[in-house]
Design a protein around this motif. Sequence first.
Motif, PDB file in Angstrom:
ATOM      1  N   ASP A   1       0.834  -1.204   0.000  1.00  0.00           N
ATOM      2  CA  ASP A   1       0.000   0.000   0.000  1.00  0.00           C
ATOM      3  C   ASP A   1       0.867   1.252   0.000  1.00  0.00           C
ATOM      4  OD1 ASP A   1      -2.341  -1.445   0.021  1.00  0.00           O
ATOM      5  OD2 ASP A   1      -2.506  -1.456   2.200  1.00  0.00           O
ATOM      6  N   TRP A   2       1.923   1.226   0.789  1.00  0.00           N
ATOM      7  CA  TRP A   2       2.826   2.384   0.835  1.00  0.00           C
ATOM      8  C   TRP A   2       3.427   2.637  -0.546  1.00  0.00           C
ATOM      9  CZ3 TRP A   2       7.873   3.355  -0.326  1.00  0.00           C
ATOM     10  CH2 TRP A   2       8.408   4.556   0.142  1.00  0.00           C
ATOM     11  N   LEU A   3       3.810   1.555  -1.237  1.00  0.00           N
ATOM     12  CA  LEU A   3       4.387   1.701  -2.571  1.00  0.00           C
ATOM     13  C   LEU A   3       3.388   2.326  -3.548  1.00  0.00           C
ATOM     14  CD1 LEU A   3       6.281  -1.707  -2.926  1.00  0.00           C
ATOM     15  CD2 LEU A   3       7.313   0.569  -2.919  1.00  0.00           C
ATOM     16  N   VAL A   4       2.122   1.885  -3.473  1.00  0.00           N
ATOM     17  CA  VAL A   4       1.094   2.428  -4.363  1.00  0.00           C
ATOM     18  C   VAL A   4       0.952   3.933  -4.156  1.00  0.00           C
ATOM     19  CG1 VAL A   4      -1.384   2.473  -4.824  1.00  0.00           C
ATOM     20  CG2 VAL A   4      -0.189   0.290  -4.644  1.00  0.00           C
ATOM     21  N   HIS A   5       0.771   4.357  -2.910  1.00  0.00           N
ATOM     22  CA  HIS A   5       0.537   5.768  -2.647  1.00  0.00           C
ATOM     23  C   HIS A   5       1.790   6.608  -2.867  1.00  0.00           C
ATOM     24  CE1 HIS A   5      -3.506   5.042  -1.378  1.00  0.00           C
ATOM     25  NE2 HIS A   5      -3.120   4.136  -0.494  1.00  0.00           N
ATOM     26  N   ALA A   6       2.966   6.024  -2.664  1.00  0.00           N
ATOM     27  CA  ALA A   6       4.197   6.750  -2.953  1.00  0.00           C
ATOM     28  C   ALA A   6       4.313   7.031  -4.443  1.00  0.00           C
ATOM     29  CB  ALA A   6       5.401   5.938  -2.467  1.00  0.00           C
ATOM     30  N   CYS A   7       3.909   6.069  -5.257  1.00  0.00           N
ATOM     31  CA  CYS A   7       3.958   6.276  -6.712  1.00  0.00           C
ATOM     32  C   CYS A   7       2.998   7.387  -7.136  1.00  0.00           C
ATOM     33  CB  CYS A   7       3.614   4.978  -7.433  1.00  0.00           C
ATOM     34  SG  CYS A   7       4.893   3.712  -7.332  1.00  0.00           S
ATOM     35  N   VAL A   8       1.809   7.427  -6.553  1.00  0.00           N
ATOM     36  CA  VAL A   8       0.855   8.479  -6.895  1.00  0.00           C
ATOM     37  C   VAL A   8       1.389   9.851  -6.477  1.00  0.00           C
ATOM     38  CG1 VAL A   8      -1.473   9.364  -6.459  1.00  0.00           C
ATOM     39  CG2 VAL A   8      -1.107   6.928  -6.799  1.00  0.00           C
ATOM     40  N   ARG A   9       2.011   9.922  -5.308  1.00  0.00           N
ATOM     41  CA  ARG A   9       2.581  11.198  -4.858  1.00  0.00           C
ATOM     42  C   ARG A   9       3.703  11.658  -5.783  1.00  0.00           C
ATOM     43  NH1 ARG A   9       1.872   8.783   0.313  1.00  0.00           N
ATOM     44  NH2 ARG A   9       4.070   8.165   0.358  1.00  0.00           N
TER      45      ARG A   9
ATOM     46  N   THR B   1      -3.424   8.206   3.460  1.00  0.00           N
ATOM     47  CA  THR B   1      -1.990   8.369   3.642  1.00  0.00           C
ATOM     48  C   THR B   1      -1.432   7.180   4.407  1.00  0.00           C
ATOM     49  OG1 THR B   1      -2.360   9.609   5.672  1.00  0.00           O
ATOM     50  CG2 THR B   1      -2.153  10.866   3.630  1.00  0.00           C
ATOM     51  N   THR B   2      -0.232   6.810   4.068  1.00  0.00           N
ATOM     52  CA  THR B   2       0.474   5.753   4.769  1.00  0.00           C
ATOM     53  C   THR B   2       1.849   6.274   5.135  1.00  0.00           C
ATOM     54  OG1 THR B   2       1.284   4.842   2.682  1.00  0.00           O
ATOM     55  CG2 THR B   2      -0.732   3.888   3.580  1.00  0.00           C
ATOM     56  N   ARG B   3       2.428   5.692   6.137  1.00  0.00           N
ATOM     57  CA  ARG B   3       3.753   6.121   6.565  1.00  0.00           C
ATOM     58  C   ARG B   3       4.658   4.910   6.681  1.00  0.00           C
ATOM     59  NH1 ARG B   3       4.419   5.246  12.055  1.00  0.00           N
ATOM     60  NH2 ARG B   3       2.541   4.572  13.160  1.00  0.00           N
TER      61      ARG B   3
ATOM     62  N   PRO C   1       8.856   0.722  11.003  1.00  0.00           N
ATOM     63  CA  PRO C   1      10.049  -0.141  10.971  1.00  0.00           C
ATOM     64  C   PRO C   1       9.843  -1.415  10.157  1.00  0.00           C
ATOM     65  CG  PRO C   1       9.737   0.751  13.169  1.00  0.00           C
ATOM     66  CD  PRO C   1       8.536   1.174  12.374  1.00  0.00           C
ATOM     67  N   ALA C   2       8.640  -2.018  10.267  1.00  0.00           N
ATOM     68  CA  ALA C   2       8.381  -3.246   9.514  1.00  0.00           C
ATOM     69  C   ALA C   2       8.378  -2.981   8.015  1.00  0.00           C
ATOM     70  CB  ALA C   2       7.047  -3.850   9.943  1.00  0.00           C
ATOM     71  N   ARG C   3       7.750  -1.884   7.594  1.00  0.00           N
ATOM     72  CA  ARG C   3       7.715  -1.562   6.167  1.00  0.00           C
ATOM     73  C   ARG C   3       9.094  -1.203   5.641  1.00  0.00           C
ATOM     74  NH1 ARG C   3       2.239   2.169   6.659  1.00  0.00           N
ATOM     75  NH2 ARG C   3       0.802   0.420   7.018  1.00  0.00           N
TER      76      ARG C   3
END
Length: 448
Positions: A77-85, A248-250, A253-255
């Motif tokens: 999910d973080w990767l998806v939203h990072a790409c959109v940003r 939004t996702t952040r 440590p696990a991610r």
Amino acid sequence: MSPELISILVLVVVFVIATTRSINMGALAFAAAFGVGTLVADLDADGIFAGFPGDLFVVLVGVTYLFAIARANGTTDWLVHACVRLVRGRVALIPWVMFALTGALTAIGAVSPAAVAIVAPIALSFAARYGISPLLMGAMVVHGAQGGGFSPISIYGSIVNGIVEREKLPGNEIALFLASLIVNVVIAAVVFVLFGGLKLWAQRAVDTKGDGDTGGTGAPGEPLSGGTGTHEPGTTATRPAPTTPLATTRLTPARTATLLSLAALVVAVLAFDLDAGLTAITLAVLLSTAWPDDSRKAVGEIAWPTVLLICGVLTYVGVLDEMGTITWAGEGVGGIGVPLLAAVLLCYIGAIVSAFASSVGIMGALIPLAVPFLAQGEIGAVGMVAALAVSATVVDVSPFSTNGALVLAAAPDVDRERFFRQLMVYGGIVVAVVPAVVWLVMVVPGWG
């Protein structure tokens, strides 16, 4: 009837039953390997299991285990939203973001249906929210997955390159990867133009920060000229596409550790030539040990149906090899007398069967069947393998395939019957056109 013909007919029956009865083709193939191997080829259990692809089993389990953890802890999910940003929320670029994201996921090891399952629900939600054609968005996701699907460390790439190496054919991992990538990029560009992609440039940007600032020229809530908003019932006013902020996702440590693990997998395989499956399992175990709660269900989410499918089909192909069926069939295809005609027929067989059944299954069956035909030297092996691989995977937009079905199921607020027909027509066009084109471009010039 000769034993070789019986084994081929059994393979056809396996494909037909798997297509019409929704039974895992791998399970059917294991049963067929047992029946044909024992009753027709007089093989014992050791002879039947000689074709079991242990190396591919480890690759499949390892990479899908790692990606199950990435999905569970929110890394994907973080990767998806990072790409959109990264594209500042421009609506017209979102289909290409989804194309690139699914391509990146499959390129670094995700199974194609897994990548589509991750991205398609988000992509189709964007399509419904911002007036993007669901056919456009669904096709971009599927073609993106196939575009990255033949990298040297991907599942498809590992399968095809493993078969090529096992059959002692000339191979070129980079040429195979680029062939699939270029074909799918070209198709995606055509789909983008034909299904309204150019009109999306008039839409405002998506709010990626949650402050209502989209970076567009109009004020929030103000209609934009040329947008693809919807009409309010009973009025002629146009309601603009919603500007609901992205979730939004952040980085946790696990991610962060998961992202580093994915990067480590790429480096380990490409730079140090380590086994992709064993490396992925090792990384997954380390993540599971550090964050057991996030990883508790990951083993159950390994793509076991895909593992069963591939191992079953390749085990049956091993039985065919032991019987001499592969040599017999290849000589039969070569006996047509026109090598280029035989090549294009194989491409169409791969495309038609894959549109209704498994792409990896048909690749596992067709490439070995083409070995004696390729051994004649009149057709370049690199180009033929690439053409077969592309023909067997590019048709996964069909609603009867796993990827097409995932797209159909993920589309919200659509007339599902109409969307099904659209996918079926589009898939039929791809089946009719692409095998001939890749044959003309990759086989006729004699690559490899």
